[in-house]
Each structure stands twice: as structure tokens, then as C-alpha cells.
Enzyme design. Structure first.
Site, PDB file in Angstrom:
ATOM      1  N   SER A 172       0.832  -1.178   0.010  1.00  0.00           N
ATOM      2  CA  SER A 172       0.307   0.024   0.031  1.00  0.00           C
ATOM      3  C   SER A 172       0.663   1.519  -0.133  1.00  0.00           C
ATOM      4  CB  SER A 172      -1.189   0.313   1.348  1.00  0.00           C
ATOM      5  OG  SER A 172      -1.828   1.283   1.420  1.00  0.00           O
ATOM      6  N   GLU A 229     -12.253   6.329   6.797  1.00  0.00           N
ATOM      7  CA  GLU A 229     -11.176   7.037   7.207  1.00  0.00           C
ATOM      8  C   GLU A 229     -10.843   7.795   7.001  1.00  0.00           C
ATOM      9  OE1 GLU A 229      -8.927   3.349   9.439  1.00  0.00           O
ATOM     10  OE2 GLU A 229      -9.027   3.018   7.501  1.00  0.00           O
TER      11      GLU A 229
END
Length: 566
Positions: free
Chosen positions: A74, A398
Site C-alpha cells: 500500500s 477513515e
């Protein structure tokens, strides 16, 4: 009987062979979390192999349903790599399998691994060693990291260690693409990359066609500069940007060979944390809307270059993306409910907003001011996603830019029924019909499996055009409360036990009372502490009416944590 014994022997032989080929590195200890397994890419072969083996076991357990493996780290530096498993619904692997994932990844030798797998299969009722039958299928994807090809081979060998398992290499993908493919394959829907792109392009086009004629904006409002983090998201966006009519997309840090280093001085994580422009941006970009993806394209933030004198940015993070989505969806539901001009009818379906304690308090206040149901979960996508599934429409994000909108199958069926009814009455110009079609298109555009930066920014752009909003209009939804995050090194982070979605401390005794006393000293004060999931630190988050006050509150609480646990 003899054939069964042969198959069992073959299964044992394969497990021993693959464990010998990819031994656990000396001193290594792997832990499966929201990010799966993640470490320096050069040390990841055994963990990737065993995670792939586990994915094959999971598929066997679920009667051959497709399971996914994605090899990525990521937003981490390019030297790192990782692996995580996608369940048949496209979401994260069932949490109840995580302890075994840890045990399997840390098996010290081939015999230990063999016994672990055989015992787990027995306990879970997983039939192993069925020769000649494809009892499992695992879809694989990887990002552009240099260790990806090497680790892909380890994954293929891990899958092939289970007799009857079939590995399907889907190629170099964004993480959300792989999750989408797993979900689609198990729903009997075409699941290739071209199918993914077609769904995005077509649903985006339908949303733009439903923009009111007096909206849509000028050429500047349709210009978007995207920071691709020198990762796979930039590569994929370059492939499709010409087909996204209604947007003028410029990709920087696109991932082209030699252009830059993955996630270095760029990407959503960098922009969100540092609040500065990524590499490749300059004062010439003032006034232009900008977006930033992370390395595997599952996070998204927006920003404006603030001034020519420094490289600071005006940031729009996951909280404000969530708020924009909630406002749009609530508006469409209200239009549908306003049948025949009768206002103030209740929502036809349950809309829920899911946040963590890290969500800025101003965003929560704004969402509640709209009359929306806002609930909190512990930090981590696996908690947010699970809670969002409880609603007819569940929205979660988030602050780091990872999130999505989940539409239940029952709600989609309601929309289809309504739109068909209105269409049969030739009522396709009514506000109700168009609102229903907008929600249908949004449900096709936004990734239903996992947070997806590509589908997410397209939904943002469609909504901004629908509302005729500038970046500034979006920023002015509410003003974030100043905040501060700190880390406190401790001997044992597990000494901190939290409750109420990590907003309160139950252990050690007395710490929460000290935190409450500090909060009482500040206007709009809010503070919580939680143990890190990966390192021996306690994270402190504080908000207050000014940056100075937020800094002071965080520091005071950090001192209490250090005094009790340091």
C-alpha cells in the site's frame, strides 16, 4: 481406499516441500492485521507462500468459492511488500481465521507446518487431498513493487501446495480491482479488468447525464490533477482517462518507469500526514483541484495548492469525502421520499454513517446536524466495513482516505422496482425517477467490496458537478477542529485496554480519569489513547478549539501515559 491414501500422501508431500522451499527467516515474526502481513519485501517469501496456502484452505472450506490474494504494501516505502487475503464477498478475510494465519506464518519448520495444517483442516472440517478435482480457486494480483514478481511465485507455490487448488493470476492490479474481481466472480458477474473499467466508465457517464442542465461548471471546474503516488493507480488512470468524458484529468507521479519512486514524497498518505504538496506540484497549480492516490490506489484525499510562497495545501481528507457522499445520498433519498410534494416523510431506508474515534469532531457534528445516524467502531477497515453492512446504505471513511459506500441488495431491489414503475408510467423526467437513477449509478460506480481511490474520485467529481460546487464550496461544509497525534513509547502496549470504540480507557485504572481532567481544561477538548497494533507505542489523539490547545492537551495526556506505562 488406496487412492484416498495416495492423495493424502501427496498432500503431505506438497506441504512439506513448500515449507522447505520457503523457510521462516531467522528472527522473523509475522502478525496478520488489517494490512495483512507486511515487512521488508526481501523477507516476505515465506509469509506470502503461507498466506496463499491459507487462501486455498479458505476456498476449500467455502466449497470452492473464489478467494483473493493481493501482494502489496500500500502506502509503505518501495522496499516493503505485503500480502492480504480477500474473502468471497470481496471484503477482508474473516477475522476468526486471523489467529491461525499468525500461527501458520510463524511455523518454525516443515514438520510443524504440516501438523498445523492437518490439525486445522480436521478441526474446521476442511476436506484435503481430493485428487483430480478443483476444490479451491484463488485469484492473485500484485502492484508494481520490484519484489512483486518474486513474491507472486511464492504465492503460486503456496496455492499449489493444496491438492486440487487452482491459482488464477489476474496480473498487475490496484488492490481494489482484485477485491472487486473476487466479489464479481462469486456473484457470477464478468470479472476481468476490462469489465471493471467498463463499469466505472459507464456508471460515471450515467451520473453526469443526470446532472441538472444549469449545473456542471466551467472548464476549470472540470480540470483535475491526480497524484498517482508513482504506483499502480496512476498507471491504470492513464489507461482510462481519455474515456472519462466530462473531466480533464492530468496524471502526475503516474508510475511510468523512471519518473519517480513509489510513495516517495507523494501519495495520499504523504499529503494527508504532512499537509504539503507532493513531488511534481508547484505554485502554477494554484486554483486547480488536485487529488492524491496511495501506492495501491485504495486511499484518496483531495487538496489545493495554498500559495506561491510555500508548499502547504488545503486538505480535504476522508472525513470530508464521507460528508460529501452522505450529503448527496441523503438528498437523493429525500427527493424519493418527497412523493407528490409531501415533505418531511421518513427516509425509505436506513442510512448509517460509520466512523472511528480519529474522525474529526467537526465532521461528526456536521453529519449529526443532517439528522444522520452516526456510529463508531474501533480503528480498522475490517470493523468499519462490517458495521456498514448492517444498514441499507452504509458509508464509512477513515481520515486517511480509505472508505466506501455499501448498498444492500434489498435496497437496490427497491430502487429497481421504483425506477421500473416510474418508467412504465413514462415518468422518466420526474425528480423521483432521476434521484433513483442517480443512486443506482452511484451503487455501480463506488466499489462495494473495499475502499477504491479510482471509483471514489469519480463519485466525488460527479457529485461536485451535480451540485455545481467548487473546491471551496466543499471545504466550507464545516471547519475542522485543530488536532494533534503523538506516539508514546512504552514497555508493554497491551497494558492499555480500551472500550467504547477505543474512546475510553478501562485499564490501567485511573488513566481515564486523568485524561478527563485534562480535557476539561480546553474548549471543544477531546482526547483518547489507544495501543498501536504493530509497535510498542501508545497513540494519543487530541482536539481543541485552537492548534496550541490541541498540542497542549495531547502533550499533557502523553505525559500521563508515559508516567504510568513508560
Amino acid at each position: 481406499m488406496a487412492a484416498d491414501q495416495d492423495h493424502e500422501q501427496e498432500q503431505r508431500r506438497r506441504l512439506l516441500a513448500v515449507a522447505s522451499r520457503f523457510p521462516l527467516p531467522n528472527g522473523a515474526r509475522f502478525s496478520y492485521g488489517t494490512a495483512g502481513f507486511r515487512a521488508d519485501g526481501a523477507t516476505m517469501a515465506s509469509a506470502v507462500c503461507r498466506a496463499a496456502l491459507l487462501a486455498a484452505l479458505r476456498s476449500v472450506k467455502l466449497a470452492g468459492a473464489a478467494v483473493g490474494i493481493v501482494i502489496t504494501a500500500s502506502h509503505n516505502p518501495v522496499r516493503d511488500n505485503g500480502v492480504k487475503i480477500a474473502d468471497p464477498d470481496g471484503g477482508m478475510m474473516d477475522q476468526c481465521w486471523e489467529p491461525f494465519a499468525d500461527t501458520l506464518a510463524n511455523a518454525p519448520d516443515p514438520d510443524a507446518l504440516l501438523q498445523l495444517v492437518l490439525q486445522f483442516a480436521k478441526d474446521e472440517g476442511i476436506p484435503l487431498g481430493r485428487g483430480g478435482h478443483h476444490t479451491a480457486q484463488v485469484l492473485l494480483g500484485r502492484d508494481t513493487r520490484p519484489t512483486g514478481e518474486y513474491l507472486l511465485d511464492a504465492a503460486l507455490q503456496g496455492i499449489n501446495a493444496i491438492v486440487g487448488a487452482r491459482a488464477i493470476d489476474m496480473g498487475i492490479l490496484t488492490t481494489p480491482q482484485l477485491h472487486w474481481m473476487v466479489r464479481s466472480k462469486n456473484k457470477g458477474i464478468k470479472a476481468s479488468e476490462s469489465d471493471y473499467f467498463t463499469q466505472l466508465i459507464d456508471s460515471f457517464r450515467r451520473l453526469l447525464e443526470l446532472v441538472p442542465k444549469d449545473k456542471g461548471g466551467d472548464d476549470l471546474s472540470k480540470k483535475l490533477i491526480v497524484d498517482g503516488a508513482n504506483g499502480i493507480g496512476g498507471v491504470k488512470l492513464e489507461q482510462i482517462k481519455a474515456e472519462l468524458s466530462g473531466l480533464n484529468i492530468i496524471v502526475r507521479n503516474s508510475g511510468k518507469e523512471g519518473e519517480g519512486i513509489l510513495n516517495h514524497m507523494c501519495g495520499a498518505d504523504f499529503v494527508q500526514k504532512e499537509r504539503v504538496t507532493p513531488h511534481g506540484f508547484s505554485p502554477d497549480d494554484i486554483g486547480v483541484r488536485c487529488a492524491s492516490l496511495d501506492g495501491d490506489a485504495d486511499r484518496l484525499v483531495y487538496f489545493h495548492v495554498s500559495s506561491a510562497s510555500n508548499n502547504s495545501v488545503a486538505l480535504v481528507d476522508g472525513d470530508k469525502i464521507l460528508s460529501l457522499f452522505a450529503l448527496f445520498i441523503r438528498e437523493q433519498l429525500d427527493i424519493i421520499s418527497d412523493n407528490g410534494g409531501q415533505a418531511n416523510k421518513p427516509l425509505p431506508s436506513r442510512l448509517g454513517i460509520v466512523q472511528t474515534a480519529y474522525a474529526n469532531g467537526a465532521s461528526t457534528k456536521f453529519l449529526k446536524s443532517l439528522g444522520l445516524e452516526v456510529v463508531f467502531t474501533p480503528t480498522g477497515v475490517k470493523y468499519l466495513h462490517k458495521k456498514a453492512l448492517e444498514y441499507d446504505i452504509g458509508i464509512y471513511f477513515e481520515a486517511n482516505g480509505h472508505g466506501t459506500v455499501l448498498f444492500s441488495e434489498d435496497f437496490i431491489a427497491q430502487l429497481e422496482s421504483l425506477s421500473n414503475e416510474l418508467c412504465s408510467r413514462a415518468d422518466t423526467v420526474s425528480a423521483q425517477y432521476q434521484a433513483a437513477m442517480r443512486l443506482m449509478a452511484a451503487s455501480q460506480l463506488i466499489n462495494q467490496a473495499v475502499g477504491d481511490a479510482l471509483s471514489g474520485f469519480l463519485l466525488v467529481e460527479a457529485i461536485l458537478q451535480y451540485k455545481g460546487w467548487s473546491f471551496q464550496n466543499w471545504c466550507e461544509l464545516y471547519s475542522d477542529l485543530p488536532s494533534r497525534q503523538l506516539k508514546v513509547k512504552v514497555i508493554d502496549r497491551t497494558a492499555i485496554i480500551t472500550t467504547d470504540a477505543e474512546t475510553k480507557v478501562s485499564q490501567p485504572s485511573g488513566l481515564q480519569e486523568l485524561i478527563d481532567m485534562e480535557i476539561a481544561n480546553y474548549a471543544h477538548g477531546r482526547c483518547f489513547v489507544r495501543p498501536s497494533g504493530t509497535e510498542d507505542v501508545v497513540r494519543v489523539y487530541a482536539e481543541a478549539s485552537t492548534q496550541e490547545a490541541a498540542d497542549s492537551l495531547a502533550k499533557s495526556v502523553a505525559c500521563h501515559v508515559e508516567s504510568l506505562l513508560g
